[in-house]
Design a protein around this motif. Sequence first.
Motif, mmCIF file in Angstrom:
data_model
loop_
_atom_site.group_PDB
_atom_site.id
_atom_site.type_symbol
_atom_site.label_atom_id
_atom_site.label_comp_id
_atom_site.label_asym_id
_atom_site.label_seq_id
_atom_site.Cartn_x
_atom_site.Cartn_y
_atom_site.Cartn_z
ATOM 1 N N MET A 1 0.848 -1.183 0.000
ATOM 2 C CA MET A 1 0.000 0.000 0.000
ATOM 3 C C MET A 1 0.892 1.245 0.000
ATOM 4 S SD MET A 1 -3.146 1.202 2.389
ATOM 5 C CE MET A 1 -4.146 -0.011 1.620
ATOM 6 N N ASP A 2 0.486 2.250 -0.743
ATOM 7 C CA ASP A 2 1.261 3.484 -0.857
ATOM 8 C C ASP A 2 0.761 4.584 0.066
ATOM 9 O OD1 ASP A 2 2.458 2.081 -2.843
ATOM 10 O OD2 ASP A 2 1.849 3.392 -4.469
ATOM 11 N N ARG A 3 -0.128 4.265 0.969
ATOM 12 C CA ARG A 3 -0.738 5.275 1.820
ATOM 13 C C ARG A 3 -0.504 4.938 3.288
ATOM 14 N NH1 ARG A 3 -1.682 9.430 -1.097
ATOM 15 N NH2 ARG A 3 -3.867 9.800 -1.368
ATOM 16 N N PHE A 4 -0.497 5.991 4.101
ATOM 17 C CA PHE A 4 -0.426 5.818 5.548
ATOM 18 C C PHE A 4 -1.854 5.627 6.046
ATOM 19 C CE2 PHE A 4 3.242 8.498 4.463
ATOM 20 C CZ PHE A 4 4.272 7.714 4.974
ATOM 21 N N VAL A 5 -2.158 4.449 6.593
ATOM 22 C CA VAL A 5 -3.502 4.154 7.071
ATOM 23 C C VAL A 5 -3.442 3.591 8.488
ATOM 24 C CG1 VAL A 5 -4.444 3.753 4.745
ATOM 25 C CG2 VAL A 5 -3.528 1.838 6.052
ATOM 26 N N SER A 6 -4.555 3.727 9.177
ATOM 27 C CA SER A 6 -4.767 3.214 10.520
ATOM 28 C C SER A 6 -4.140 4.138 11.559
ATOM 29 C CB SER A 6 -4.221 1.790 10.666
ATOM 30 O OG SER A 6 -4.789 1.171 11.804
ATOM 31 N N SER A 7 -4.255 3.740 12.807
ATOM 32 C CA SER A 7 -3.625 4.505 13.882
ATOM 33 C C SER A 7 -3.058 3.535 14.908
ATOM 34 C CB SER A 7 -4.615 5.484 14.523
ATOM 35 O OG SER A 7 -5.740 4.816 15.024
ATOM 36 N N PHE A 8 -1.979 3.952 15.527
ATOM 37 C CA PHE A 8 -1.233 3.136 16.484
ATOM 38 C C PHE A 8 -0.750 4.045 17.605
ATOM 39 C CE2 PHE A 8 -0.581 1.738 12.143
ATOM 40 C CZ PHE A 8 -0.810 0.373 12.182
ATOM 41 N N THR A 9 -0.703 3.525 18.801
ATOM 42 C CA THR A 9 -0.139 4.283 19.911
ATOM 43 C C THR A 9 1.055 3.512 20.449
ATOM 44 O OG1 THR A 9 -2.261 5.274 20.488
ATOM 45 C CG2 THR A 9 -0.577 5.269 22.199
ATOM 46 N N ALA B 1 9.682 3.564 3.130
ATOM 47 C CA ALA B 1 10.719 2.891 2.342
ATOM 48 C C ALA B 1 10.337 2.840 0.863
ATOM 49 C CB ALA B 1 10.955 1.481 2.883
ATOM 50 N N ARG B 2 9.072 2.521 0.569
ATOM 51 C CA ARG B 2 8.624 2.496 -0.830
ATOM 52 C C ARG B 2 8.675 3.893 -1.445
ATOM 53 N NH1 ARG B 2 5.162 -1.217 1.329
ATOM 54 N NH2 ARG B 2 3.482 0.293 1.625
ATOM 55 N N ASP B 3 8.507 4.901 -0.613
ATOM 56 C CA ASP B 3 8.547 6.295 -1.051
ATOM 57 C C ASP B 3 9.981 6.754 -1.325
ATOM 58 O OD1 ASP B 3 7.302 8.851 -1.509
ATOM 59 O OD2 ASP B 3 7.833 9.457 0.517
ATOM 60 N N GLY B 4 10.949 5.972 -0.863
ATOM 61 C CA GLY B 4 12.346 6.292 -1.117
ATOM 62 C C GLY B 4 12.929 7.346 -0.180
ATOM 63 N N ALA C 1 3.872 14.450 9.374
ATOM 64 C CA ALA C 1 5.063 13.678 9.031
ATOM 65 C C ALA C 1 4.839 12.922 7.733
ATOM 66 C CB ALA C 1 5.384 12.704 10.163
ATOM 67 N N GLY C 2 5.936 12.585 7.096
ATOM 68 C CA GLY C 2 5.854 11.819 5.860
ATOM 69 C C GLY C 2 7.226 11.659 5.240
ATOM 70 N N GLY C 3 7.195 11.419 3.934
ATOM 71 C CA GLY C 3 8.420 11.179 3.199
ATOM 72 C C GLY C 3 8.524 12.060 1.977
ATOM 73 N N SER C 4 9.081 11.520 0.918
ATOM 74 C CA SER C 4 9.327 12.277 -0.310
ATOM 75 C C SER C 4 8.061 12.858 -0.902
ATOM 76 C CB SER C 4 10.001 11.389 -1.363
ATOM 77 O OG SER C 4 11.268 10.984 -0.925
#
Length: 164
Positions: A1-9, A29-32, A49-52
């Motif tokens: 999956m190329d998206r940030f999904v769900s939530s975690f604590t 990592a997939r985003d490089g 937060a995020g990546g490229s």
Amino acid sequence: MDRFVSSFTNRIDSKGRVSVPATFRATLARDGFDGVYVYPALGLSALDAGGSRLVEEINGLLDSMPRYSDEHDLLSTSLYGDSETLKLDAEGRIVLSERLKDWAQIEDRVAFVGLGHKFQLWEPERFAARQEEARSKVRELKQLLSGMPPRGPMSGSGPSGVTE
């Protein structure tokens, strides 16, 4: 999956490290992107937060504005001047600076919240309140939308979209 999904604590350990959820690390990592790009969220006591892809989105937004305008400079200051690039250690943990933790009022636990193209970091109780606010607004929106006439091929409209 190329998206940030769900939530975690996750809990911040005694050395100030917190584990980035494995699915978020895989998306980065997939985003490089080597690390996590983080800045104070605009108008919220949270961190974006995020990546490229997130950095490219910010670049596109800024490129659409006159380069020497006050708006461009203010947005650049908020999205670049207040940002940090955090390195992931071998176990997938990051260390949030005191400045970032203070902005988001994070102490010993962090809620990681997927928003598709980016994710946010929240103090967990503040996120729970935000999540309830979001659910309430979505319920209101659903009620508003349910009162609208249907659209699409089954709505009695012809090929031009005009009701016959």
